[in-house]
Every structure is written in structure tokens, then in C-alpha cells.
Design a protein around this motif. Structure first.
Motif, mmCIF file in Angstrom:
data_model
loop_
_atom_site.group_PDB
_atom_site.id
_atom_site.type_symbol
_atom_site.label_atom_id
_atom_site.label_comp_id
_atom_site.label_asym_id
_atom_site.label_seq_id
_atom_site.Cartn_x
_atom_site.Cartn_y
_atom_site.Cartn_z
ATOM 1 N N MET A 1 -7.866 4.402 -1.580
ATOM 2 C CA MET A 1 -6.651 3.701 -1.645
ATOM 3 C C MET A 1 -5.609 4.817 -1.977
ATOM 4 O O MET A 1 -5.585 5.389 -3.051
ATOM 5 C CB MET A 1 -6.433 2.639 -2.529
ATOM 6 N N SER A 2 -4.492 4.983 -1.274
ATOM 7 C CA SER A 2 -3.542 6.072 -1.352
ATOM 8 C C SER A 2 -2.494 5.522 -2.414
ATOM 9 O O SER A 2 -2.348 4.249 -2.900
ATOM 10 C CB SER A 2 -2.794 6.245 -0.060
ATOM 11 N N SER A 3 -1.913 6.593 -3.051
ATOM 12 C CA SER A 3 -0.916 6.311 -4.087
ATOM 13 C C SER A 3 0.180 5.281 -3.631
ATOM 14 O O SER A 3 0.804 4.685 -4.497
ATOM 15 C CB SER A 3 -0.308 7.568 -4.586
ATOM 16 N N LEU A 4 0.578 5.507 -2.617
ATOM 17 C CA LEU A 4 1.580 4.732 -1.793
ATOM 18 C C LEU A 4 1.303 3.193 -1.970
ATOM 19 O O LEU A 4 1.953 2.158 -2.326
ATOM 20 C CB LEU A 4 1.999 5.118 -0.572
ATOM 21 N N ASN A 5 0.103 2.760 -1.629
ATOM 22 C CA ASN A 5 -0.496 1.591 -1.528
ATOM 23 C C ASN A 5 -0.536 0.760 -2.878
ATOM 24 O O ASN A 5 -0.203 -0.274 -3.200
ATOM 25 C CB ASN A 5 -1.808 1.450 -0.696
ATOM 26 N N THR A 6 -0.931 1.821 -3.836
ATOM 27 C CA THR A 6 -1.138 1.191 -5.285
ATOM 28 C C THR A 6 0.181 1.192 -6.037
ATOM 29 O O THR A 6 0.283 0.127 -6.797
ATOM 30 C CB THR A 6 -1.971 2.348 -6.091
ATOM 31 N N ASP A 7 1.191 1.832 -5.592
ATOM 32 C CA ASP A 7 2.220 1.732 -6.245
ATOM 33 C C ASP A 7 3.155 0.334 -5.595
ATOM 34 O O ASP A 7 3.781 -0.570 -6.306
ATOM 35 C CB ASP A 7 3.502 2.733 -5.915
ATOM 36 N N LEU A 9 1.629 -2.144 -4.403
ATOM 37 C CA LEU A 9 0.893 -3.358 -4.913
ATOM 38 C C LEU A 9 1.291 -3.490 -6.413
ATOM 39 O O LEU A 9 1.458 -4.750 -6.859
ATOM 40 C CB LEU A 9 -0.714 -3.067 -4.954
ATOM 41 N N ALA A 10 1.415 -2.484 -7.302
ATOM 42 C CA ALA A 10 1.886 -2.819 -8.777
ATOM 43 C C ALA A 10 3.361 -3.324 -8.755
ATOM 44 O O ALA A 10 3.583 -4.321 -9.573
ATOM 45 C CB ALA A 10 2.003 -1.440 -9.245
ATOM 46 N N LYS A 11 4.140 -2.825 -7.788
ATOM 47 C CA LYS A 11 5.372 -3.455 -7.676
ATOM 48 C C LYS A 11 5.340 -4.974 -7.474
ATOM 49 O O LYS A 11 6.110 -5.818 -7.722
ATOM 50 C CB LYS A 11 6.404 -2.729 -6.737
ATOM 51 N N LEU A 12 4.448 -5.211 -6.249
ATOM 52 C CA LEU A 12 4.489 -6.693 -5.781
ATOM 53 C C LEU A 12 4.026 -7.637 -6.941
ATOM 54 O O LEU A 12 4.472 -8.468 -7.164
ATOM 55 C CB LEU A 12 3.371 -6.767 -4.750
ATOM 56 N N HIS A 13 3.074 -7.107 -7.677
ATOM 57 C CA HIS A 13 2.460 -7.834 -8.913
ATOM 58 C C HIS A 13 3.482 -8.121 -9.915
ATOM 59 O O HIS A 13 3.920 -9.075 -10.607
ATOM 60 C CB HIS A 13 1.206 -7.127 -9.725
ATOM 61 N N GLU A 14 4.402 -6.949 -10.480
ATOM 62 C CA GLU A 14 5.291 -7.163 -11.113
ATOM 63 C C GLU A 14 6.355 -8.286 -10.803
ATOM 64 O O GLU A 14 6.839 -8.954 -11.694
ATOM 65 C CB GLU A 14 5.995 -5.935 -11.339
#
Length: 110
Positions: A1-7, A9-14
Motif C-alpha cells: 500500500m502506498s503512502s498516498l493511500n495510507t494518508d 485512509l488516515a484522514k478518512l478515519h480521523e
């Protein structure tokens, strides 16, 4: 998973966490400000989570956090928060005289 996808996803969870917190704060404030006393049932969440079909929904709901919000807001606004035990026969008791109808079934209650 790329850094863009994890960022992302983290913003979506926040965002979801913030929306839930906002809703809980607004609802608890409304409940406390509209009532002099609030009665809640003390739920056995640990026991309820043992039901594997409902465990994720129960864990995700944030009941403890919501009750905690009700508690501190009740103290702040000088309101009463009453916690009732899970098996307290509230629907079997007469609100006037306190008589307990032992023969009342779930289908009779409203």
C-alpha cells in the motif's frame, strides 16, 4: 500500500472519528439541557461483545464515551444522571404507587 493511500485512509478515519464525537457532544448537550434528570441503563458491554454477530457494532458504538459525556455535562449543568441496573424491573413498576406487576410480559409493555 502506498503512502498516498495510507494518508488518505488516515484522514478518512480521523474525519469519521470527529463526526462521531461532534454528534455525541451535541446529542448529550441537548439531552442534558432539555431534562432535569436523565436515566440510563448500565449495560454489560463486555458480556454483549461476546455475541460474535453483534460484537463489532457494539464495540464501534461508543456507549461508554457517550455515558461519560452525559455524566460530566450533568454535573456541569447541575442535572441528575441516574444509572439503572440492567435487570431493574422499570417497565413492571407503577410510576404512581410503585406496585410491581410480576405477570407482565414483554408483549404487554409499551
Amino acid at each position: 500500500m502506498s503512502s498516498l493511500n495510507t494518508d488518505f485512509l488516515a484522514k478518512l478515519h480521523e474525519k469519521i472519528r470527529n463526526q462521531r464525537n461532534d454528534f455525541s457532544h451535541k446529542l448529550s448537550k441537548k439531552i442534558i439541557s432539555d431534562n432535569q434528570a436523565v436515566v440510563v441503563e448500565s449495560l454489560n458491554i463486555k458480556g454483549m461483545v461476546k455475541n460474535h454477530r453483534l460484537a463489532k457494532c457494539i464495540s464501534d458504538s461508543g456507549w461508554y464515551k457517550f455515558i461519560n459525556m452525559l455524566e460530566y455535562k450533568a454535573k456541569f449543568y447541575d442535572r441528575r444522571l441516574i444509572k439503572v441496573k440492567p435487570f431493574y424491573p422499570s417497565s413492571k413498576l407503577c410510576h404512581v404507587c410503585g406496585y410491581k406487576n410480576r405477570f407482565l410480559t414483554l408483549s404487554d409493555r409499551k
